[in-house]
Design an enzyme around this catalytic site. Structure first.
Site, short mmCIF file in Angstrom:
data_model
loop_
_atom_site.label_atom_id
_atom_site.label_comp_id
_atom_site.label_asym_id
_atom_site.label_seq_id
_atom_site.Cartn_x
_atom_site.Cartn_y
_atom_site.Cartn_z
N ASN A 10 0.89 -1.03 0.01
CA ASN A 10 -0.01 -0.15 -0.17
C ASN A 10 1.04 1.08 0.04
O ASN A 10 1.50 1.73 1.07
CB ASN A 10 -1.06 -0.05 1.29
CG ASN A 10 -1.96 1.10 1.34
OD1 ASN A 10 -1.89 2.09 0.50
ND2 ASN A 10 -2.66 1.11 2.26
N LYS A 17 3.17 0.83 3.23
CA LYS A 17 2.76 -0.18 4.31
C LYS A 17 2.86 -1.49 3.51
O LYS A 17 2.34 -1.72 2.38
CB LYS A 17 1.19 0.15 4.61
CG LYS A 17 1.21 1.03 5.62
CD LYS A 17 -0.31 1.21 6.21
CE LYS A 17 -0.56 2.32 6.45
NZ LYS A 17 -2.00 2.88 6.60
N ARG A 94 -2.48 -2.09 -3.62
CA ARG A 94 -3.61 -1.21 -3.39
C ARG A 94 -3.73 -0.08 -4.15
O ARG A 94 -2.73 0.54 -4.45
CB ARG A 94 -3.74 -0.75 -2.05
CG ARG A 94 -4.71 0.22 -1.58
CD ARG A 94 -4.89 0.64 -0.40
NE ARG A 94 -6.23 1.49 -0.44
CZ ARG A 94 -6.24 2.57 0.46
NH1 ARG A 94 -5.18 3.14 1.13
NH2 ARG A 94 -7.30 3.27 0.55
N HIS A 183 -12.55 3.06 -0.11
CA HIS A 183 -12.92 2.02 0.95
C HIS A 183 -13.63 0.73 0.39
O HIS A 183 -13.94 -0.18 1.17
CB HIS A 183 -13.25 2.52 2.14
CG HIS A 183 -12.84 3.56 3.09
ND1 HIS A 183 -13.63 4.37 3.61
CD2 HIS A 183 -11.46 3.80 3.15
CE1 HIS A 183 -12.89 5.36 4.19
NE2 HIS A 183 -11.51 4.95 3.98
N ARG A 244 -11.67 15.50 7.54
CA ARG A 244 -12.58 16.07 6.41
C ARG A 244 -14.16 16.17 6.75
O ARG A 244 -14.50 15.61 7.55
CB ARG A 244 -12.63 14.94 5.26
CG ARG A 244 -11.49 14.30 4.70
CD ARG A 244 -11.53 13.42 3.58
NE ARG A 244 -10.37 13.00 3.09
CZ ARG A 244 -10.14 11.61 3.16
NH1 ARG A 244 -10.94 10.80 3.66
NH2 ARG A 244 -8.78 11.29 2.82
N ASP A 285 -8.80 12.31 17.22
CA ASP A 285 -8.79 11.03 17.70
C ASP A 285 -10.13 10.70 18.74
O ASP A 285 -10.26 11.29 19.65
CB ASP A 285 -7.66 10.37 18.43
CG ASP A 285 -7.47 9.07 18.72
OD1 ASP A 285 -8.27 8.40 19.32
OD2 ASP A 285 -6.36 8.85 18.63
N VAL A 334 -12.72 3.45 14.59
CA VAL A 334 -13.68 4.04 15.47
C VAL A 334 -14.80 2.89 15.56
O VAL A 334 -15.37 2.63 16.51
CB VAL A 334 -14.27 5.37 14.86
CG1 VAL A 334 -15.39 5.76 15.59
CG2 VAL A 334 -13.17 6.49 14.85
N GLU A 336 -14.87 -0.33 15.05
CA GLU A 336 -14.56 -1.43 16.04
C GLU A 336 -14.18 -1.41 17.28
O GLU A 336 -14.44 -2.20 18.23
CB GLU A 336 -13.22 -1.97 15.43
CG GLU A 336 -13.25 -2.68 13.94
CD GLU A 336 -12.00 -2.82 13.29
OE1 GLU A 336 -11.01 -3.31 13.98
OE2 GLU A 336 -11.99 -2.89 12.04
N GLU A 387 -8.27 -5.23 5.10
CA GLU A 387 -8.13 -4.76 3.87
C GLU A 387 -6.75 -5.58 3.21
O GLU A 387 -6.67 -6.24 1.74
CB GLU A 387 -7.98 -3.48 3.77
CG GLU A 387 -9.13 -2.44 3.89
CD GLU A 387 -9.04 -1.02 4.10
OE1 GLU A 387 -8.67 -0.67 5.34
OE2 GLU A 387 -8.93 -0.48 2.96
#
Ligand code: AMP
Length: 403
Positions: A10, A17, A94, A183, A244, A285, A334, A336, A387
């Protein structure tokens, strides 16, 4: 020896990543992250996951993606998992924007690279970084199959009524302006895993997926096919996110230009980086926001309320789009972890058959689980997303088919 390993990459503008998986049992062999590529303070964190190996860190300047991937290859080689291993079957990349061209995972060749490049105008931040990652990986292992897995692909089943903006058709088409959604890999994985949790085939269930991470999006999935999603031409549309704004009157932009004297780039930064939760209360956060609310902080409370209000509107909208809903699934950082967000999002929706059981909602864990009361008309679930596993599985399935 059969090659069963897939490396998932990714590549972001200044980060890479990665995870290495063995598709015989979907186990993870190694994972890591290269950050701040091109800066003096680059960092590579590599974690071998076989034999309980400890994480290793490098903090040295890593000039570009080529140097980053070479460093990753060295770390993998140190664990006996090098890129030259005959067990490596493919690399899965990705890719954020596949436009209307890419509706499924695609084996990369020069025509595919050219098409991803052609889509740069609609994904100026993401596609160039993804392309650099692919080109670098191909240079390192030109013989190895490389597969692009697109964030937009799952949403290409949206009907025109959901995918088109109500603007002049010629103008929209000339600039490829439509709702693509993002996503998608997560929405695909989570909607399928939710069906599994219910003991049903994906074709039998309608699911509202709420992917609530730092970026956030909702989707309406009917019998395994996406029929609407909240992100649009770019990831800016839809839910309130970490930084955002999500939905707002587009005329806010004209107003900021005409009255606020702001430039296009300034507004882009304002709406993508300085809005949402961070713009509303200074924190993005959810843990910190909840802590501040517990201390009586009014700004944090208002930010939370705005976040929940928007979420609720999307649950209601997608309920109406689907007509019948079997499950609402919460996922990502968030979704989970933040039980108060899940509780607040469905509070008052008993009339729609939606409710959360307080005890079940408080349970933490990595496994998919139901949090609605026994016998509820609509299942409410926490379904951790994966993912990387989905990219690896799609990559492996494609190359197995081509062998
Ligand atoms: P993601 O983009 O999926 O990695 O999600 C990142 C976000 O998840 C963070 O910005 C936090 O807001 C949120 N998050 C992560 N862990 C928790 C937690 N334990 N409780 C509440 N929110 C969390």
């Amino acid at each position: 020896m059969t090659a069963t390993r897939v490396l998932v990459l990714n590549s972001g503008s200044s980060s890479v990543k990665y995870q290495l998986l063995d598709m015989r049992d979907s186990s993870r062999l190694a994972m890591g992250l290269v950050e701040r590529i091109g800066e003096e303070t680059s960092r590579l964190k590599h974690t071998p996951l076989t034999d309980g190996g400890a994480s290793r860190e490098r903090t040295e300047p890593i000039a570009d993606h080529e140097a980053a991937l070479k460093a990753v290859a060295e770390e993998l080689a140190e664990d006996g998992l090098g890129l030259d291993s005959p067990e490596l079957a493919a690399i899965g990349h990705r890719v954020v924007h596949g436009g209307q061209s890419f509706t499924r995972p695609t084996l990369i060749d020069s025509a595919v690279l050219a098409e991803i490049e052609r889509l740069i105008p609609v994904a100026p931040l993401h596609n160039p970084a993804n392309l650099t990652g692919i080109r670098t990986a191909r240079a390192l292992r030109p013989d190895l199959p490389q597969v692009a897995v697109f964030d937009t692909a799952f949403h290409t089943t949206m009907p025109e009524s959901a995918a088109r903006y109500a603007i002049d058709v010629e103008t929209a088409d000339a600039h490829r302006i439509r709702r693509y959604g993002f996503h998608g890999t997560s929405h695909a994985y989570v909607s399928r895993a939710t069906a599994e949790l219910l003991g049903k085939d994906p074709s039998e269930v309608n699911v509202i997926v709420l992917h609530l991470g730092n970026g956030a999006s909702a989707s309406a999935v009917e019998g395994g096919r996406c029929v609407d999603t909240s992100m649009g031409l770019t990831p800016l549309e839809g839910l309130v996110m970490g930084t955002r704004s999500g939905d707002m009157d587009p005329a806010v932009i004209f107003h900021l230009m005409r009255v606020g004297g702001m430039s296009t780039d300034e507004i882009d930064t304002l709406l993508n980086k300085k809005s949402g939760l961070i713009g509303l209360c200074g924190d993005n956060d959810m843990r910190e926001i909840r802590r501040r609310i517990d201390e009586g902080d009014e700004r944090a409370k208002l930010a939370f309320d705005i976040y929940i209000h928007r979420l609720k509107k999307y649950i209601g909208a997608y309920y109406a789009v689907l007509g019948r809903v079997d499950a609402v699934a919460f996922t990502a950082g968030v979704g989970e972890n933040a039980a108060p967000v899940r509780e607040a999002a469905v509070a008052g929706l008993e009339g729609l058959g939606l409710a959360v059981d307080g005890d079940l909602n408080a349970v933490r864990g990595d496994a998919p689980r139901l949090i609605s009361p026994a016998g509820a008309r609509v299942a409410v679930a926490v379904v951790p997303t994966d993912e990387e596993l989905e990219i690896a599985a799609q990559t492996y399935a494609l190359i197995e088919k081509n062998i």
